[in-house]
Structures are given as C-alpha cells and as structure tokens.
Design an enzyme around this catalytic site. Structure first.
Site, mmCIF file in Angstrom:
data_model
loop_
_atom_site.group_PDB
_atom_site.id
_atom_site.type_symbol
_atom_site.label_atom_id
_atom_site.label_comp_id
_atom_site.label_asym_id
_atom_site.label_seq_id
_atom_site.Cartn_x
_atom_site.Cartn_y
_atom_site.Cartn_z
ATOM 1 C CE LYS A 167 -3.441 -1.998 3.212
ATOM 2 N NZ LYS A 167 -4.148 -1.745 4.433
ATOM 3 C CD GLU A 187 8.462 -0.415 -2.629
ATOM 4 O OE1 GLU A 187 7.154 0.113 -2.255
ATOM 5 O OE2 GLU A 187 8.628 -1.435 -2.203
ATOM 6 C CG ASP A 188 6.634 2.591 0.632
ATOM 7 O OD1 ASP A 188 7.450 1.852 0.016
ATOM 8 O OD2 ASP A 188 5.986 2.317 1.562
ATOM 9 C CG PHE A 211 9.943 2.176 11.262
ATOM 10 C CD1 PHE A 211 10.110 1.108 10.604
ATOM 11 C CD2 PHE A 211 8.570 2.785 11.106
ATOM 12 C CE1 PHE A 211 9.200 0.537 9.908
ATOM 13 C CE2 PHE A 211 7.430 2.015 10.376
ATOM 14 C CZ PHE A 211 7.937 0.810 9.856
ATOM 15 C CB VAL A 212 10.536 7.319 7.541
ATOM 16 C CG1 VAL A 212 11.782 7.852 7.705
ATOM 17 C CG2 VAL A 212 10.659 6.248 6.258
ATOM 18 C CG ASP A 253 14.824 -1.427 5.402
ATOM 19 O OD1 ASP A 253 15.808 -1.148 5.552
ATOM 20 O OD2 ASP A 253 14.095 -2.000 6.252
ATOM 21 C CE LYS A 273 14.721 1.988 6.665
ATOM 22 N NZ LYS A 273 13.740 2.096 7.665
HETATM 23 P P1 IMP Z 1 12.576 -4.097 1.602
HETATM 24 O O1 IMP Z 1 12.350 -5.459 0.987
HETATM 25 O O2 IMP Z 1 13.442 -4.450 3.129
HETATM 26 O O3 IMP Z 1 13.385 -3.190 0.747
HETATM 27 O O4 IMP Z 1 11.347 -3.597 2.478
HETATM 28 C C1 IMP Z 1 10.740 -2.410 1.673
HETATM 29 C C2 IMP Z 1 9.341 -2.263 2.389
HETATM 30 O O5 IMP Z 1 9.426 -2.329 3.843
HETATM 31 C C3 IMP Z 1 8.740 -1.051 1.959
HETATM 32 O O6 IMP Z 1 8.008 -1.001 0.852
HETATM 33 C C4 IMP Z 1 7.973 -0.685 3.159
HETATM 34 O O7 IMP Z 1 6.666 -1.274 2.853
HETATM 35 C C5 IMP Z 1 8.625 -1.389 4.233
HETATM 36 N N1 IMP Z 1 9.440 -0.501 4.857
HETATM 37 C C6 IMP Z 1 10.817 -0.537 4.943
HETATM 38 N N2 IMP Z 1 11.225 0.691 5.923
HETATM 39 C C7 IMP Z 1 10.294 1.132 6.261
HETATM 40 C C8 IMP Z 1 10.174 2.508 7.081
HETATM 41 O O8 IMP Z 1 10.976 3.075 7.700
HETATM 42 N N3 IMP Z 1 8.762 2.977 7.496
HETATM 43 C C9 IMP Z 1 7.722 2.182 6.839
HETATM 44 N N4 IMP Z 1 7.883 1.140 6.145
HETATM 45 C C10 IMP Z 1 9.161 0.375 5.777
HETATM 46 MG MG MG Z 2 6.358 -0.392 -0.002
#
Ligand code: IMP
Ligand code: MG
Length: 168
Positions: free
Chosen positions: A38, A93-94, A145-146, A97, A124
C-alpha cells in the site's frame, strides 16, 4: 506518538516535480507505472500526475513473510492486470530498505518480458541485503523508521501529508 518531521510537504512536492521531469524525458513515448501497495499509493498518485508523457497505471501488492524485517520470501497478493510483455515498466515504491522486495519484483517483471526500471521516493541504504540499482530516487534517509505520505507503522500515519520518523 507524534513523528519527528523529516521531509515537509513542499520538499516532497518539489522532489516529485524534479523526478517527473527526468522520467518524462527518459520515456518520451510513455510508460506503465506499477505502484507497490500500500505504501506507494500517495507517491504514485502525485508522481503520475506530474508526468508530461502518457502513463498507464497499475498496482501490485506483495505478501512478504516478515516480522520486523523482510525475509525475502515474497509472493504477489495482487497481480497487475495490464499486459506488460515488451512494455516499459516503472516500478514505483515508497521506500527501499533491504532491497529484497524490489529486487524480487524487478526479476518477476523482467521474466515476464518487461523492460523494468525502478523509482523509489526514499532510499534507506544502511540495511541493504542485495545489490540493487535504483534508477530514480527521491531522498536518501538514515536508518530511521519513517512514516507518513503513504508509509505506515502498523497501518497508522499513512495519511500524514509529510514524512517523519518515530523515535525508537
Ligand atoms: P525491503 O524489501 O526491505 O526493501 O522492504 C521494503 C518495504 O518495507 C517497503 O516497501 C515498506 O513497505 C517497508 N518499510 C521499510 N522501511 C520502512 C520504514 O522506515 N517505514 C515504513 N515502511 C518501511
Ligand atoms: Mg512499500
């Protein structure tokens, strides 16, 4: 808990104009933007409205089996309905991480024959687990954590117009 402000509405708006300008010149014939639900819904809606080229919109929802951190075991809970074979796809993508989600999605859409690039509002990099090249990035953030502007913490804060972080 009130988030500590990190990026204001106007900083985000300005960045989106800048990204949309670059993306529009890179895709003169248009593109398919695919938002990752979302979290990306607000960013995606602002970004596509700032583009100056034709853009079809679709969404995916990822089921990643995670506790606090991504495990990398990913599947699609919602698939895109548009045909993407031989199409120029921009994943929106938002936040990136560990990078596991986007790297899986990039592989998935490439396998389906799309020409895939990625655009994330926030990067990040401190917890990255995979080598992932991001084609368009809004802001690089530290290991906080944003929340806000689509990003949630247990479904809270998504509707905030700015981005902030939660104190540990
Ligand atoms: P990744 O697979 O670890 O890169 O995860 C990315 C997903 O984790 C993002 O699309 C977010 O939905 C969630 N996420 C990672 N860091 C944060 C944060 O700081 N705040 C909110 N959601 C996060
Ligand atoms: Mg996301």
């Amino acid at each position: 808990m009130k988030p500590i402000p990190l990026l204001t509405e106007s900083q985000i708006k300005e960045k989106i104009q800048e990204l949309a300008g670059i993306i529009s010149s890179d895709y003169p014939d248009g593109l398919i933007a695919i938002g990752v639900l979302k979290g990306a819904f607000i960013f995606m809606s602002d970004l596509v409205r700032a583009l100056q080229v034709p853009c079809n919109c679709d969404f995916v929802k990822v089921a990643s089996y995670k506790g606090k951190e991504s495990s990398g075991k990913i599947s699609l809970e919602l698939c895109p309905s548009l045909s993407i074979f031989k199409k120029k796809v921009l994943l929106v993508e938002d936040i990136v991480d560990t990078g596991l989600t986007l790297s899986w999605l990039k592989g998935y859409f490439s396998q389906k024959g799309a020409e895939v690039k990625v655009c994330c509002l926030l990067d990040k990099p401190s917890k990255r687990k995979v080598d992932l090249s991001l084609d368009y990035t809004g802001f690089v953030v530290e290991d906080h954590f944003v929340v806000g502007y689509g990003l949630d913490c247990d479904e809270e804060y998504r509707s905030l117009p700015y981005i902030g972080y939660l104190k540990e």
